[in-house]
Scaffold this active site. Structure first.
Site, mmCIF file in Angstrom:
data_model
loop_
_atom_site.group_PDB
_atom_site.id
_atom_site.type_symbol
_atom_site.label_atom_id
_atom_site.label_comp_id
_atom_site.label_asym_id
_atom_site.label_seq_id
_atom_site.Cartn_x
_atom_site.Cartn_y
_atom_site.Cartn_z
ATOM 1 N N SER A 178 0.837 -1.206 0.000
ATOM 2 C CA SER A 178 0.000 0.000 0.000
ATOM 3 C C SER A 178 0.865 1.246 0.000
ATOM 4 C CB SER A 178 -0.902 0.014 1.235
ATOM 5 O OG SER A 178 -1.522 1.267 1.419
ATOM 6 N N TYR A 191 -2.326 -1.183 10.111
ATOM 7 C CA TYR A 191 -2.409 -1.532 8.697
ATOM 8 C C TYR A 191 -1.135 -1.109 7.962
ATOM 9 C CZ TYR A 191 -4.063 -1.243 3.823
ATOM 10 O OH TYR A 191 -4.201 -1.362 2.466
#
Length: 287
Positions: A178, A191
């Site tokens: 990400s 995350y």
């Protein structure tokens, strides 16, 4: 596909992750934008998180390029069946396998089922993931922390370990990381940490497997409109402005990310391993 000047007003909704694409409005764009050219002809790909979002777009594009697909997903049976239909309409075989990638035994079962029903494994796409926003680190309880790492990084280890004996010379592994690991994200601490771990895993695994002719690369998407976001991955009050802070001024669509996975899975990227592509609307370069 929306024009870049269109205004996207997403449905504001929270549900249990990863969420159902069948209930999402507006619907993400998963359909490939061009005709296939056989770049994955007769290959077999196992894709985790393939029921919806980026995973569905990858499955659709890989099928158009000639691959059979093992669709691994958590529990969204309606979405998974839709993805299966999409693959079959491209003239390719598809199987659905439901379960939690954070469970080592399930990963072993999923790979065995793919081998039993599709005959081989050429491409592994570790795409499944989860995220939970919190404004402060003190709000991240132990359960959330363990669950996020269990899915996002333990799941990649488990699935790769299960797949490794079946991956031959010329195989490819593509991991989803990400932009948050490069930019940081104040509301996605756990995350973002897992996504940083995925980059390290990708680069290290690439060096570990290069001698066997297996390439390992990653894709780091920016804000992409998928069920993950309105189902608890973002604060609901932030959804109307989701992705508008990118240089392109909009969120991306799954079918704008899938070609990065295709490139890294096929022979077009034969001299690349340990690399990460960034379909993020310019976010990383502008930070």
């Amino acid at each position: 596909m929306q024009d870049e000047t269109d205004v996207m007003i997403p449905m504001v909704h929270e549900d249990q992750e990863p969420g159902h694409e069948s209930k999402l409005e507006p619907k993400p764009d998963w359909e490939p934008r061009y005709k296939g050219s056989g770049r994955l002809q007769d290959k077999v790909a196992l894709i985790t998180g393939a029921d919806s979002g980026i995973g569905r777009a990858i499955a659709a594009l890989f099928a158009r390029e000639g691959a059979d697909i093992a669709i691994v997903y958590l529990c969204e049976h309606d979405d998974a069946n839709k993805t299966k239909e999409i693959v079959e309409k491209e003239g390719r075989r598809a199987i659905t396998i439901a379960g939690d990638v954070g469970d080592k035994q399930f990963c072993e079962h999923a790979v065995k089922q793919a081998m039993d029903q599709l005959g081989k494994l050429d491409i592994l796409v570790n795409n499944a993931g989860e995220q939970h926003w919190q404004k402060d680190i003190t709000q991240i309880d132990e359960h959330q922390l363990r669950r996020t790492f269990q899915t996002n990084i333990f799941g990649m280890f488990f699935m790769t370990e299960a797949a490794r004996p079946h991956l031959k010379k010329g195989a490819a592994i593509v991991n989803t990381t990400s932009e948050t690991t490069y930019k940081g994200s104040p509301d996605l601490l756990d995350y973002s940490a897992t996504k940083g771990a995925i980059v390290g895993f990708t680069r290290s695994l690439a060096k570990n497997l290069v001698k066997d002719g297996i390439r390992v690369n990653g894709v780091a998407p920016g804000p992409i409109w998928t069920p993950l976001n309105p189902s608890g991955g973002q604060p609901k009050q932030d959804l109307p402005k989701f992705g508008k802070d990118t240089p392109m001024g909009r969120p991306g669509q799954p079918n704008e990310v899938a070609p990065s996975f295709l490139f890294l899975a096929c022979e077009d990227s034969s001299y690349m391993t340990g690399q990460v592509l960034h379909p993020d609307g310019g976010s990383t370069t502008s930070s």
